[in-house]
Enzyme design. Structure first.
Site, PDB file in Angstrom:
ATOM      1  N   HIS A 199       0.864  -1.022   0.261  1.00 14.06           N
ATOM      2  CA  HIS A 199       0.399  -0.027  -0.056  1.00 14.06           C
ATOM      3  C   HIS A 199       0.758   1.254  -0.038  1.00 14.06           C
ATOM      4  O   HIS A 199       1.682   1.257   0.796  1.00 14.06           O
ATOM      5  CB  HIS A 199      -1.853  -0.059   1.206  1.00 14.06           C
ATOM      6  CG  HIS A 199      -1.651   1.271   0.889  1.00 14.06           C
ATOM      7  ND1 HIS A 199      -1.310   2.546   2.448  1.00 14.06           N
ATOM      8  CD2 HIS A 199      -2.339   1.695   0.498  1.00 14.06           C
ATOM      9  CE1 HIS A 199      -1.911   3.280   2.448  1.00 14.06           C
ATOM     10  NE2 HIS A 199      -2.645   3.537   1.458  1.00 14.06           N
ATOM     11  N   HIS A 250       1.213  10.918  -1.962  1.00 21.35           N
ATOM     12  CA  HIS A 250       0.083  10.899  -1.454  1.00 21.35           C
ATOM     13  C   HIS A 250      -0.076  12.386  -1.505  1.00 21.35           C
ATOM     14  O   HIS A 250      -0.130  13.307  -0.814  1.00 21.35           O
ATOM     15  CB  HIS A 250       0.800  10.363  -0.313  1.00 21.35           C
ATOM     16  CG  HIS A 250      -0.444   9.932   0.408  1.00 21.35           C
ATOM     17  ND1 HIS A 250      -0.166   9.485   2.274  1.00 21.35           N
ATOM     18  CD2 HIS A 250      -1.042   9.083   0.476  1.00 21.35           C
ATOM     19  CE1 HIS A 250      -1.822   8.819   2.732  1.00 21.35           C
ATOM     20  NE2 HIS A 250      -1.892   9.054   1.587  1.00 21.35           N
TER      21      HIS A 250
END
Length: 590
Positions: free
Chosen positions: A123, A169
């Site tokens: 992830h 991110h």
């Protein structure tokens, strides 16, 4: 003799000596060499290997390697064939290289569809640390691939000038890395640990023109390694065997560019997780996780993708975005829309990937566990960490595994017991990154019933584990690492991680002031689902005044255990194997 200073003016001395072979080792030597004999010949050693289930075709070469582990002069030149003394035999059994605890070969059937396998999944694979402010880099991607991870996740965003693609991110302080750098690193290291396919999951926040640029980069970088689907909507996923040395793309089908929803910020409580959860706390109990969701009606929309499924957009998609981007997508991703029971219905005309956060999974599993398992027979189910795991901690992976989820996505740059379980689980099947799901998660009964994770099940196997001794800390650690005033006081925790009825932990007695502790303790574990069970092993150093010190850990798939007396290597908190630290153990099914 080891010396430790005490109270400035006193010195405490402790005698150190190598531990004697355990009684079971001496008994095995005597049984195969013959009572009163001082050495074991090759034929006798071959019989021992056969009794342990190892086969004995290469007994002579193994003995030669074992003899080289220690001083051997007294028998050299006296015997025509290699032979073991008791000490040689003990050194062989204690060798991680010659006598490992689990199988190292790929042995599962690899010709079934991808949906029949658990797949080693990362992830936010580009992050070097926490989820809010760490650097983005290709280094953690390379590390993950070298460790056997098969699913790499990349979050794609326009760069500052809107003319190229960055990986970061979104809506955090993480520094970006260029997409092309990540793609090149994936190509270079994709198959360094396993020949089976690498899946790149793309979280797409791009305009159509940048999507076209992504397609060009992917095609040019991977060339013949890139697998193209035969049709837009496959009725069945290809097999890992057919996709060997191939790279495949998984993402939502393209659509009009919209500023990404602030999904990751809608996470309820945003408390930061302390260091103790990442490093010290036990993995959340699976039964508690399943029970607590029964009456939980809270909104758990914790998505890292738009919350709908675009796979039926059809003609409008090709009108709005470049078809070459859509053509590289092998695994179509989406999120459930409408009733969850509808989203989990199996469509015989196509297969897809569905993503759920760990919170969504817990809530849905409370009322739709059977639907989740049926869906995962043909389709892929991906689970990802909740958004409040800012420090890159992880969750209990068994919640996903027992409901058939193939892609239980973990923050591989994190730490802690949950990640140790993940490392251990994917030691299965030769570390290939693909583990065949047990038959009970792939079949339907005569009345359309499927496996019930909460059902009371009979005991299938009983595992007997004996912990003989440990060694190697005096080589890998400084004399005062564990205790400034004396040698360490070690104890071992042994247990099972798996379905709730199988999960437990036990521990040995504490051996005081000894770098080479001898426990000789036996534990018995009754297993209802041995196919998913992991044997957990941790060594700690007892500290009367402070928190006990960590001294090593490992997790081993019960289904992969090599029975008999084995050398078990231990790993540090990050999952890196110690050079010398190991346990001598015995495994037996009774």
């Amino acid at each position: 003799m080891g010396s430790y200073k005490c109270c400035l003016c006193f010195t405490r001395k402790f005698r150190w000596c190598e531990a004697e072979p355990p009684a079971d080792v001496r008994a095995a030597f005597a049984a195969h060499a013959g009572e009163g004999r001082s050495y074991m010949a090759a034929d006798q050693f071959r019989k021992f290997l056969a009794d342990q289930g190892d086969g004995g075709d290469d007994a002579e070469s193994v003995m030669e390697k074992g003899i080289q582990l220690g001083p051997r002069q007294h028998l050299r030149g006296k015997l025509a064939m290699p032979a073991f003394t008791l000490d040689d035999f003990h050194r062989y059994l204690s060798s991680v290289e010659l006598n490992p605890p689990i199988r190292s070969q790929v042995h599962h059937d690899m010709a079934a569809p991808l949906s029949h396998y658990y797949i080693y999944t990362g992830h936010n694979s580009y992050l070097t640390g926490n989820q809010l402010s760490s650097d983005c880099s290709d280094v953690p991607i390379i590390t993950a691939l070298k460790n056997g991870v098969r699913v790499i996740e990349l979050d794609m965003w326009p760069n500052a000038t809107k003319d190229n693609i960055d990986i970061l991110h979104g809506r955090t302080l993480t520094s970006p890395v260029e997409l092309i750098k990540c793609l090149r690193s994936i190509k270079e290291h994709a198959f360094s640990a396993s020949p089976y396919p690498v899946i790149i999951t793309l979280e797409d926040h791009l305009t159509p023109d940048l999507q076209a640029k992504v397609a060009e980069m992917v095609v040019e970088t991977f060339g013949d390694l890139l697998y193209y689907p035969d049709s837009e909507c496959a009725k069945e996923f290809p097999s890992p065997e057919s996709l060997k040395k191939r790279i495949i793309i998984s993402t939502k089908p393209p659509k009009e560019y919209l500023a990404a929803k602030n999904d990751k910020e809608k996470n309820g409580n945003s408390q930061n997780l302390d260091d103790d959860e990442a490093w010290g706390k036990e993995v959340p109990d699976l039964q508690t996780v399943l029970d607590k969701t029964q009456n939980n009606d809270d909104d758990v929309d914790d998505s890292d993708e738009d919350y709908h499924d675009d796979s039926d957009d059809g003609k409008s998609l090709s009108q709005r975005s470049p078809p070459n981007y859509k053509s590289i997508i092998t695994i179509r991703a989406g999120k459930p829309k409408g009733e969850i029971s509808e989203a989990l219905k199996d469509d015989l005309d196509k297969v897809k990937r569905l993503s759920l956060s760990e919170q969504q999974l817990e809530k849905i599993a409370a009322t739709h566990a059977a639907d989740l398992i049926r869906f995962s027979h043909r389709n892929l189910l991906r689970i990802y960490p909740k958004g409040t795991r800012f420090n890159s901690s992880n969750y209990n992976p068994f919640v996903g595994w027992i409901h058939g989820a193939q892609m239980v996505a973990f923050n591989m740059q994190g730490y802690g017991r949950s990640l140790w379980l993940m490392h251990g689980f994917y030691k299965s099947n030769g570390g290939s990154g693909y583990v065949k799901k047990p038959d009970f998660l792939l079949t339907v009964g005569p009345n359309n019933e499927v496996f019930d994770p909460k059902a009371s099940l009979p005991i299938k196997k009983t595992l007997k584990v004996k912990v003989y001794m440990g060694d190697g800390w005096r080589i890998d650690f400084k004399k005062t690492h564990f205790d400034s005033y004396s040698p360490p006081d070690f104890y071992t925790r042994v247990g099972i991680a798996g379905v709730p009825t199988d999960t437990m932990m036990k521990k040995t007695k504490i051996i005081e002031d000894n770098w080479t502790p001898v426990w000789n303790e036996e534990f018995i574990f009754h297993l209802t689902v041995p196919e998913l069970a992991l044997l957990r092993i941790e060594v700690h150093e007892y500290d009367m005044s402070e928190k006990d010190d960590f001294a090593g850990q490992t997790c081993l798939p019960v289904s992969e255990l090599r029975l008999g007396i084995r050398a078990v290597p231990l790993f540090d908190r990050k999952g890196i194997q110690f050079n010398s630290v190991k346990l001598l153990m015995r495994f037996e099914f009774v």
